[in-house]
Design a protein around this motif. Structure first.
Motif, mmCIF file in Angstrom:
data_model
loop_
_atom_site.group_PDB
_atom_site.id
_atom_site.type_symbol
_atom_site.label_atom_id
_atom_site.label_comp_id
_atom_site.label_asym_id
_atom_site.label_seq_id
_atom_site.Cartn_x
_atom_site.Cartn_y
_atom_site.Cartn_z
ATOM 1 N N GLU A 21 0.807 -1.212 0.000
ATOM 2 C CA GLU A 21 0.000 0.000 0.000
ATOM 3 C C GLU A 21 0.852 1.279 0.000
ATOM 4 O O GLU A 21 0.300 2.370 0.075
ATOM 5 C CB GLU A 21 -0.891 0.018 1.257
ATOM 6 N N THR A 22 2.164 1.145 -0.006
ATOM 7 C CA THR A 22 3.018 2.326 0.085
ATOM 8 C C THR A 22 4.269 2.140 -0.758
ATOM 9 O O THR A 22 4.657 1.000 -1.058
ATOM 10 C CB THR A 22 3.422 2.600 1.547
ATOM 11 N N TYR A 23 4.874 3.250 -1.156
ATOM 12 C CA TYR A 23 6.107 3.203 -1.942
ATOM 13 C C TYR A 23 7.321 3.569 -1.087
ATOM 14 O O TYR A 23 8.426 3.673 -1.594
ATOM 15 C CB TYR A 23 6.013 4.172 -3.134
ATOM 16 N N PRO B 272 -6.777 -19.380 5.392
ATOM 17 C CA PRO B 272 -7.625 -18.306 4.847
ATOM 18 C C PRO B 272 -8.361 -17.526 5.933
ATOM 19 O O PRO B 272 -8.534 -16.303 5.804
ATOM 20 C CB PRO B 272 -8.618 -19.063 3.956
ATOM 21 N N TYR B 273 -8.777 -18.211 6.986
ATOM 22 C CA TYR B 273 -9.475 -17.543 8.088
ATOM 23 C C TYR B 273 -8.544 -16.558 8.791
ATOM 24 O O TYR B 273 -8.909 -15.406 9.066
ATOM 25 C CB TYR B 273 -10.005 -18.599 9.053
ATOM 26 N N MET B 274 -7.318 -17.004 9.075
ATOM 27 C CA MET B 274 -6.345 -16.131 9.740
ATOM 28 C C MET B 274 -5.973 -14.946 8.857
ATOM 29 O O MET B 274 -6.031 -13.789 9.289
ATOM 30 C CB MET B 274 -5.083 -16.925 10.095
ATOM 31 N N TYR B 275 -5.566 -15.237 7.624
ATOM 32 C CA TYR B 275 -5.139 -14.167 6.729
ATOM 33 C C TYR B 275 -6.282 -13.211 6.420
ATOM 34 O O TYR B 275 -6.083 -11.991 6.328
ATOM 35 C CB TYR B 275 -4.573 -14.750 5.432
ATOM 36 N N GLY B 276 -7.487 -13.756 6.258
ATOM 37 C CA GLY B 276 -8.640 -12.901 6.003
ATOM 38 C C GLY B 276 -8.941 -11.987 7.172
ATOM 39 O O GLY B 276 -9.263 -10.801 6.997
ATOM 40 N N THR B 277 -8.800 -12.524 8.383
ATOM 41 C CA THR B 277 -9.041 -11.718 9.586
ATOM 42 C C THR B 277 -8.006 -10.609 9.717
ATOM 43 O O THR B 277 -8.350 -9.451 9.988
ATOM 44 C CB THR B 277 -9.016 -12.614 10.841
ATOM 45 N N TYR B 278 -6.737 -10.944 9.513
ATOM 46 C CA TYR B 278 -5.696 -9.919 9.607
ATOM 47 C C TYR B 278 -5.817 -8.896 8.479
ATOM 48 O O TYR B 278 -5.516 -7.709 8.680
ATOM 49 C CB TYR B 278 -4.309 -10.566 9.608
ATOM 50 N N ALA B 279 -6.255 -9.337 7.305
ATOM 51 C CA ALA B 279 -6.505 -8.393 6.209
ATOM 52 C C ALA B 279 -7.608 -7.413 6.612
ATOM 53 O O ALA B 279 -7.529 -6.212 6.332
ATOM 54 C CB ALA B 279 -6.903 -9.140 4.938
ATOM 55 N N GLY B 280 -8.645 -7.945 7.268
ATOM 56 C CA GLY B 280 -9.722 -7.085 7.748
ATOM 57 C C GLY B 280 -9.241 -6.099 8.797
ATOM 58 O O GLY B 280 -9.619 -4.916 8.766
ATOM 59 N N TYR B 281 -8.411 -6.574 9.710
ATOM 60 C CA TYR B 281 -7.849 -5.673 10.719
ATOM 61 C C TYR B 281 -6.996 -4.598 10.050
ATOM 62 O O TYR B 281 -7.048 -3.429 10.444
ATOM 63 C CB TYR B 281 -7.005 -6.447 11.726
ATOM 64 N N TYR B 282 -6.226 -4.990 9.029
ATOM 65 C CA TYR B 282 -5.409 -3.992 8.355
ATOM 66 C C TYR B 282 -6.290 -2.915 7.725
ATOM 67 O O TYR B 282 -6.013 -1.718 7.864
ATOM 68 C CB TYR B 282 -4.533 -4.635 7.268
ATOM 69 N N ASP B 283 -7.343 -3.326 7.034
ATOM 70 C CA ASP B 283 -8.236 -2.358 6.389
ATOM 71 C C ASP B 283 -8.897 -1.440 7.415
ATOM 72 O O ASP B 283 -8.971 -0.222 7.223
ATOM 73 C CB ASP B 283 -9.306 -3.097 5.587
ATOM 74 N N GLN B 284 -9.361 -2.027 8.516
ATOM 75 C CA GLN B 284 -10.050 -1.244 9.550
ATOM 76 C C GLN B 284 -9.091 -0.271 10.236
ATOM 77 O O GLN B 284 -9.399 0.923 10.380
ATOM 78 C CB GLN B 284 -10.666 -2.186 10.586
ATOM 79 N N LEU B 285 -7.928 -0.766 10.664
ATOM 80 C CA LEU B 285 -6.996 0.066 11.436
ATOM 81 C C LEU B 285 -6.286 1.098 10.561
ATOM 82 O O LEU B 285 -6.017 2.212 11.026
ATOM 83 C CB LEU B 285 -5.968 -0.828 12.143
ATOM 84 N N SER B 286 -5.997 0.738 9.320
ATOM 85 C CA SER B 286 -5.370 1.727 8.433
ATOM 86 C C SER B 286 -6.358 2.849 8.110
ATOM 87 O O SER B 286 -5.957 4.011 7.963
ATOM 88 C CB SER B 286 -4.874 1.074 7.138
ATOM 89 N N ASP B 287 -7.649 2.509 8.033
ATOM 90 C CA ASP B 287 -8.668 3.537 7.808
ATOM 91 C C ASP B 287 -8.726 4.500 8.989
ATOM 92 O O ASP B 287 -8.824 5.721 8.811
ATOM 93 C CB ASP B 287 -10.030 2.879 7.586
ATOM 94 N N ILE B 288 -8.648 3.957 10.211
ATOM 95 C CA ILE B 288 -8.610 4.802 11.420
ATOM 96 C C ILE B 288 -7.368 5.684 11.393
ATOM 97 O O ILE B 288 -7.423 6.881 11.718
ATOM 98 C CB ILE B 288 -8.620 3.911 12.688
ATOM 99 N N TRP B 289 -6.242 5.103 11.003
ATOM 100 C CA TRP B 289 -4.972 5.834 10.934
ATOM 101 C C TRP B 289 -5.070 7.008 9.962
ATOM 102 O O TRP B 289 -4.630 8.117 10.264
ATOM 103 C CB TRP B 289 -3.876 4.867 10.532
ATOM 104 N N TYR B 290 -5.642 6.762 8.791
ATOM 105 C CA TYR B 290 -5.786 7.824 7.804
ATOM 106 C C TYR B 290 -6.738 8.926 8.303
ATOM 107 O O TYR B 290 -6.485 10.121 8.119
ATOM 108 C CB TYR B 290 -6.317 7.271 6.482
#
Length: 248
Positions: free
Chosen positions: A176-178, A226-244
């Motif tokens: 998500e970043t360069y 898939p359950y683990m990676y999907g959950t962490y992907a969801g956390y990334y989307d949620q927390l990065s949105d809060i960060w932004y």
């Protein structure tokens, strides 16, 4: 912790797990194929390296170190690619086999060195007491008290765990970043700031699922991964949105 914050955490935890399970329902066959191909690719590469280690060389330890480094050049980007695949799945974007090899195409060395710096820092935190003991004894003939060493080990372990949890979303952030490897790690730590206990609880939650994968001779991992990676992907989307939203 305020009741509203507890409700936010509970709501987020429930949402990411629910959506991760829904993603599995929609793409279970594709997820299984990706995981099987991923496992086969890694297994073949590791087998080839193990054959190389049987060669009679003058410095076997050095040769094994080189083999390990070469293996990491291939295996590390594959794990980044697996994260990219499940992040795309979470976002309901098009997923394909090429996701697995995305880190070979984009910012390869940046991603690899981000991984290297991460675990180098962990090694420093865990090995500092031993290094201190060696240096004081070798150069100053001073014996470090065992209680001091024990406390330093405990501090190193605590800091390492906090750092590992803080960078647990690194494999998602690199796509998500360069920015450079150090900046990527810093951004990941900022994203997870204030949420690390929540992520720690999430890791504890998946321990029984990991055990299930082991006792089923790996078959359980077709659902667990898939359950683990999907959950962490969801956390990334949620927390990065809060960060932004809080202005980074």
């Amino acid at each position: 912790m305020s009741s509203s914050k507890k409700e936010d955490i509970a709501s987020r935890r429930g949402l990411v797990k629910y959506m991760a399970r829904e993603a599995i329902k929609n793409d279970f066959i594709k997820d299984c194929m990706i995981l099987i191909l991923f496992t086969i690719f890694i297994a073949i590469f590791c087998f080839a390296l193990s054959l190389g280690e049987t060669i009679d060389v003058a410095t076997p330890l050095f040769f094994k170190t080189i083999c390990t480094f070469v293996a990491s050049l291939v295996i590390v980007p594959m794990f980044y690619g697996l994260s990219n695949y499940f992040l795309s799945s979470w976002r309901k974007e098009r997923t394909r086999l090429g996701n697995l090899f995305s880190s070979f195409r984009e910012y390869y060395f940046r991603n690899f060195f981000a991984f290297l710096f991460k675990y180098l820092l962990v090694a420093i935190l865990l090995g500092f007491p031993l290094l201190l003991k060696f240096c004081l004894l070798k150069f100053l003939s001073i014996e470090v008290p065992k209680i001091i060493l024990f406390l330093l080990y405990v501090i190193g372990i605590v800091l390492s765990i906090n750092f590992l949890i803080g960078t647990s979303l690194l494999t998602f952030r690199v796509h998500e970043t360069y920015h450079g490897p150090v900046e990527v790690i810093k951004e990941t730590l900022e994203i997870t700031k204030g949420h690390r206990f929540e992520l720690f609880v999430n890791f504890i939650y998946f321990i029984p699922w990991i055990i299930l994968g082991i006792v089923t001779i790996g078959l359980g991992f077709l659902y667990t991964v898939p359950y683990m990676y999907g959950t962490y992907a969801g956390y990334y989307d949620q927390l990065s949105d809060i960060w932004y939203r809080r202005g980074r």
